[in-house]
Design a protein around this motif. Sequence first.
Motif, PDB file in Angstrom:
ATOM      1  N   MET A 201       0.935  -1.284  -0.062  1.00  0.00           N
ATOM      2  CA  MET A 201       0.035   0.062   0.053  1.00  0.00           C
ATOM      3  C   MET A 201       0.865   1.327  -0.064  1.00  0.00           C
ATOM      4  O   MET A 201       0.550   2.376  -0.724  1.00  0.00           O
ATOM      5  N   LEU A 202       1.942   1.191   0.781  1.00  0.00           N
ATOM      6  CA  LEU A 202       2.968   2.518   0.740  1.00  0.00           C
ATOM      7  C   LEU A 202       3.457   2.479  -0.730  1.00  0.00           C
ATOM      8  O   LEU A 202       4.009   3.836  -1.197  1.00  0.00           O
ATOM      9  N   GLY A 203       3.499   1.328  -1.742  1.00  0.00           N
ATOM     10  CA  GLY A 203       4.266   1.504  -2.944  1.00  0.00           C
ATOM     11  C   GLY A 203       3.166   1.788  -3.990  1.00  0.00           C
ATOM     12  O   GLY A 203       3.424   3.050  -4.568  1.00  0.00           O
ATOM     13  N   ASN A 204       2.176   1.216  -3.964  1.00  0.00           N
ATOM     14  CA  ASN A 204       1.154   1.589  -5.062  1.00  0.00           C
ATOM     15  C   ASN A 204      -0.163   1.855  -4.775  1.00  0.00           C
ATOM     16  O   ASN A 204      -1.299   1.806  -5.134  1.00  0.00           O
ATOM     17  N   GLY A 205      -0.536   1.935  -3.368  1.00  0.00           N
ATOM     18  CA  GLY A 205      -1.924   2.211  -2.965  1.00  0.00           C
ATOM     19  C   GLY A 205      -2.282   3.640  -2.928  1.00  0.00           C
ATOM     20  O   GLY A 205      -1.413   4.472  -2.660  1.00  0.00           O
ATOM     21  N   SER A 206      -3.532   3.713  -2.636  1.00  0.00           N
ATOM     22  CA  SER A 206      -4.074   5.006  -2.402  1.00  0.00           C
ATOM     23  C   SER A 206      -4.989   4.956  -1.227  1.00  0.00           C
ATOM     24  O   SER A 206      -5.741   4.103  -1.208  1.00  0.00           O
ATOM     25  N   MET A 207      -4.489   5.717  -0.064  1.00  0.00           N
ATOM     26  CA  MET A 207      -5.180   5.505   1.299  1.00  0.00           C
ATOM     27  C   MET A 207      -6.007   6.947   1.524  1.00  0.00           C
ATOM     28  O   MET A 207      -5.221   7.735   2.211  1.00  0.00           O
ATOM     29  N   THR A 208      -7.281   7.138   1.178  1.00  0.00           N
ATOM     30  CA  THR A 208      -8.022   8.350   1.433  1.00  0.00           C
ATOM     31  C   THR A 208      -9.272   7.989   2.493  1.00  0.00           C
ATOM     32  O   THR A 208      -9.546   6.765   2.679  1.00  0.00           O
ATOM     33  N   GLU A 209      -9.570   8.996   3.022  1.00  0.00           N
ATOM     34  CA  GLU A 209     -10.821   8.884   3.943  1.00  0.00           C
ATOM     35  C   GLU A 209     -11.965   8.237   3.150  1.00  0.00           C
ATOM     36  O   GLU A 209     -12.761   7.475   3.657  1.00  0.00           O
ATOM     37  N   LYS A 210     -12.149   8.484   1.861  1.00  0.00           N
ATOM     38  CA  LYS A 210     -13.163   7.960   0.949  1.00  0.00           C
ATOM     39  C   LYS A 210     -13.170   6.556   0.522  1.00  0.00           C
ATOM     40  O   LYS A 210     -14.203   5.659   0.729  1.00  0.00           O
ATOM     41  N   GLN A 211     -11.820   6.159   0.146  1.00  0.00           N
ATOM     42  CA  GLN A 211     -11.923   4.907  -0.682  1.00  0.00           C
ATOM     43  C   GLN A 211     -10.118   4.364  -0.206  1.00  0.00           C
ATOM     44  O   GLN A 211      -9.478   5.204  -0.785  1.00  0.00           O
ATOM     45  N   LEU A 212     -10.158   3.024  -0.596  1.00  0.00           N
ATOM     46  CA  LEU A 212      -8.782   2.699  -0.587  1.00  0.00           C
ATOM     47  C   LEU A 212      -8.819   1.893  -2.007  1.00  0.00           C
ATOM     48  O   LEU A 212      -9.785   1.263  -2.563  1.00  0.00           O
ATOM     49  N   SER A 213      -7.592   2.166  -2.588  1.00  0.00           N
ATOM     50  CA  SER A 213      -7.232   1.577  -4.011  1.00  0.00           C
ATOM     51  C   SER A 213      -6.051   1.045  -4.055  1.00  0.00           C
ATOM     52  O   SER A 213      -5.111   1.462  -3.453  1.00  0.00           O
ATOM     53  N   PHE A 214      -5.854   0.300  -5.240  1.00  0.00           N
ATOM     54  CA  PHE A 214      -4.418  -0.131  -5.638  1.00  0.00           C
ATOM     55  C   PHE A 214      -4.140  -0.331  -6.910  1.00  0.00           C
ATOM     56  O   PHE A 214      -4.990  -0.524  -7.628  1.00  0.00           O
TER      57      PHE A 214
END
Length: 379
Positions: A201-214
């Motif tokens: 997740m630190l490499g290719n993840g997006s961690m926002t309050e709204k949604q998690l994506s990879f």
Amino acid sequence: MSKSKQESHDTQLQKELVKQYGEGVAVSARDMLEEEGHKKMVVPVGPALNVGLHGGIPEGSWITCSGQPKTGKEQPISATVYTPNGPRKIGDLAVGDAVCHPDGSVCAVVGVFPQGVKPVYRVTFDNGDTAECGMDHLWEVSAKARKSPEVVALKDIKNDLYYKEKNNRWGQWPKWHVRLTAPVFFRPRPVPVHPYVVGLMLGNGSMTEKQLSFYAADKELAVAVADHGECDISASKSNNYSYWLTGAKQLKTALKRLGLIGRNSHTKHVPDCFLYNSVEVRQAVLQGLMDTDGTVGKAGSAEFTTVSQRLADQVKWLVQSLAGLCSVRACRRIFNGKLFRFYRCHIRMSDMSSIFRLPRKKARCQKRVKTVMTHRIVA
């Protein structure tokens, strides 16, 4: 030091010395004089010099003292030393405290002996790392990487730092090699998220309050996030390489507790609970990072690239805590008319495949011919 503390200190030290040298060890000069018949006794004054002579040497007495090798420790009290629970300052250590040993084990502090005010010198290695110590500090070094190591004081290294007849980018070829430590031991501690998922997740993840994506060109990495993160994935309709993480409420809560939700590419970092943890946890985090933002060259060399300076420094720390070498270089590039800064971590390990899980990257790795990993003193 009070009398009771001194006696307690002597008792602990006596046990350690008897364990190492056997019976017949004198902790103080008075012990030798009070021994019936003045029998010969061993006084190991390497770590015990201050304690061993606290009784003084009475007039008319002859005492022969010899010091054990490899006991010259002369570093500033502000220097960092690693313990099984994480970093501490040398000045904060006390007798009995556990510290990490270079061979990957743990040992106890048997004595603390203040040296007063002394000059401190900075030692620089070929990968940019530095260490501070005094001129009498002993280093275990070898003149060539494969030669058996010898113990040399810094004052002797300073006066014989280079091979005079060989030139390179430093002007002369560095003579002294210092072997790397074994993987550092830290006590295992529970973590709220699988360490491999944190790395991915630190490499290719997006961690926002709204949604998690990879984002991943290798679908197996997205599957790994779902399996270890206990959630589901759904492919984006607009991008074949993007995946939404669904049913990830538990994962999102854990990431938020770790302070990773809302972090962008420039502010991502590895939480401390993963850094100061077991070898397996640290290795899994590094594998996740390398499987996403890491590359393997044709010759088997490995690099990690990020725009976060903090993350780059943490990758270097992870590599070196696992008995590898890493150097970080800041780079600049113009992209879409804007100056873009990023960091490249060049990594060397005795087994490069150990920092990857992705099969296609592991297959490109080559095992080092030289199994002894060293770095050189350059200044």
